[in-house]
Design an enzyme around this catalytic site. Sequence first.
Site, PDB file in Angstrom:
ATOM      1  N   SER A 243      27.161 115.388  78.377  1.00  0.00           N
ATOM      2  CA  SER A 243      27.650 116.089  77.189  1.00  0.00           C
ATOM      3  C   SER A 243      28.172 115.056  76.189  1.00  0.00           C
ATOM      4  CB  SER A 243      28.775 117.052  77.571  1.00  0.00           C
ATOM      5  OG  SER A 243      29.942 116.309  77.868  1.00  0.00           O
ATOM      6  N   LYS A 244      28.629 115.566  75.048  1.00  0.00           N
ATOM      7  CA  LYS A 244      29.096 114.688  73.966  1.00  0.00           C
ATOM      8  C   LYS A 244      30.149 113.683  74.443  1.00  0.00           C
ATOM      9  CE  LYS A 244      27.607 116.614  69.773  1.00  0.00           C
ATOM     10  NZ  LYS A 244      27.460 118.081  69.761  1.00  0.00           N
ATOM     11  N   ARG A 245      30.928 114.079  75.432  1.00  0.00           N
ATOM     12  CA  ARG A 245      31.965 113.170  75.945  1.00  0.00           C
ATOM     13  C   ARG A 245      31.383 111.835  76.403  1.00  0.00           C
ATOM     14  NH1 ARG A 245      33.804 114.210  80.703  1.00  0.00           N
ATOM     15  NH2 ARG A 245      32.282 115.824  81.165  1.00  0.00           N
ATOM     16  N   HIS A 246      30.118 111.859  76.820  1.00  0.00           N
ATOM     17  CA  HIS A 246      29.512 110.640  77.379  1.00  0.00           C
ATOM     18  C   HIS A 246      28.841 109.786  76.315  1.00  0.00           C
ATOM     19  CE1 HIS A 246      29.489 113.606  80.776  1.00  0.00           C
ATOM     20  NE2 HIS A 246      30.064 112.575  81.356  1.00  0.00           N
ATOM     21  N   GLY A 247      29.041 110.111  75.049  1.00  0.00           N
ATOM     22  CA  GLY A 247      28.336 109.413  73.972  1.00  0.00           C
ATOM     23  C   GLY A 247      27.335 110.386  73.377  1.00  0.00           C
TER      24      GLY A 247
END
Length: 463
Positions: A243-247
Site C-alpha cells: 500500500s501507499k505506506r510502502h512507497g
Amino acid sequence: MIVRTRFAPSPTGYLHLGGARTALFSWAYARHFGGTFILRIEDTDLERSTPEAVEAILQGMDWLGLSHDEGPFYQMQRMDRYREVVAQMLAAGTAYYCYSSQEEVEAMRERLRTAGEKPRYDGTWRPEAGKILPAIPGGRKPVVRFKNPQDGDVSWDDVVKGTITISNREMDDLVIARPDGTPTYNFCVVIDDWDMQITHVIRGDDHVNNTPRQINILKALGATLPLYGHVPMILGADGEKLSKRHGAVSVMDYPAQGYLPEAMLNYLARLGWSHGDDEVFSIEQFCAWFDLDHLSKSPAQFNPEKLAWLNNHYIKLADNARLEGLVKPLMEKDGADFVNAPDLQAVIGLMKERVNTTNELADAAMLFYRTPEPTADLLVQHLNELSRPALQDFAMRCQAVDWKKEALSAMLKEVLAAHKLKMPQMAMPLRLLLTGQLHTPSIDAVIALFGRETVLARMAKYI
Ligand code: GLU
C-alpha cells in the site's frame, strides 16, 4: 500452438505495481514464443471504472514499453456478444432462468449456513429431467444462471501453484446475466478469453477462486481451456499487503520521481521470478529467459532500496543526451541559468554515478547552474592566511594553463607543493568559491567544466 496472452485490467484506478508485474509476465511470455499479447480493458463495473483510469493504465503500459499486438478491447463494447452467448447457452440448456428474488436467495443461503452446509443457491429453478419447476412469479425479471456440473471435480495444473482441484459440490450455479440482461464479471472474462483464443492466463492469485467457475463455463461452451498461472501478491517489506505506506504503488509515480523504465522492468521481473542469481538483466534478456518456469509460489516483497539501486545502475548506463532530456525541464523549473554555463551533458556524465534517480541528478547538476552563495561562516573558515596566497597563485596560473582536467590537476598539485599545502586546503575553498558548497565531485573536474572565465570571475569576487 501460437501463444496468445492478455493483460486484462479493470480501470478502477492507476496501474499499480502488481498489475504491471502481471502485465510484464504475460507480455514477456508472448514475446518469448513470438506470440501475441492482447490488452483488454474490463470496464463493466460502471460505478468504479473511469476514463482517467483507462488513460493511466495505457500511459503506464506505454512508459514500460509493454506494447500490445491486439486491442485495447473494451468489454463495454462487447455487450452484444455476451448477450448472444447467454442466449445460446439458454437454448442449449447449459444455462437457465432463475426467478428467485435476492431475498429468497439470501434466505436459502442462511438456511444452509445454519445447517452447517456451504451457503449456496439451492437449485430451485434449475431444470432437471422430470422436475417440475415452480410457477413463474408475475412481474419479476429473472437472472440467468449457469448450470454448473453437480458432480465431479474441476482440476487444473496451475503453472505457478501446481494442481488445484475443487469439487463441483462446492460451487454455486453462477449468475451470468442480471435481471436487466447485463452479463456478470466472470462470464465476460470467459467469453473474452474464448473469443480472443487466449492460450495462457497469467494473473494475480486473487483470481484463483474464479478459475474453477470459468473453467466450467468454458467446458460447457466446448472451448479449449487456456493454461492458468496465478502469481502471488506483492507485499511490503513488513509482510503486509502493498500500500501507499510502502512507497509509491502507482507505476506512473516512478517516472515522476526520476526512475527509468528499464530499471522498473528489471525490478518487476524479479518480483516472484528468478533466473539463478541473476539480478541485473535487460528486457531482451528477460524475454529470452521467461518461460513460466521458476515462478515463485510465495509472495514477493517490495524493496524500494533495490529498485533505487537498479535505477542507479541504469542511469549510469543511460546515454547523457537522453538523461539531459529528462533533467533539463526540472532544472529549468528550479531556475537553472544555462547561459555561459558548462555543457549539461558533460555535467551529467560527471554526476550520474552518484544518484539514484534522475530527479536527484537534476538537483545535483544545479550546482553548475546557479550563482554560488557561500555563507560568511564558511568563507571565514576556508579562506585563511594559508589558503589565500595559494588561491591567488592558482588564479594567476589559470590565465595560461591548458584548460583540460589533466593539466589543471597537474597545475593544482604544483601550487600545493609550492605553498606546502594539502589537497583539501585548496580544494575546499575552491569548491566554496565556485559552487557555494563543500560537496562536489573532484575539484579538477569541476574546474574544467566551469571554464576559465567563470572560474576567474568567481574567484575574483573574494580573492
Ligand atoms: N480485471 C481483472 C483485474 O483487474 C483481471 C481479470 C483476469 O486477469 O482474468 O483484476
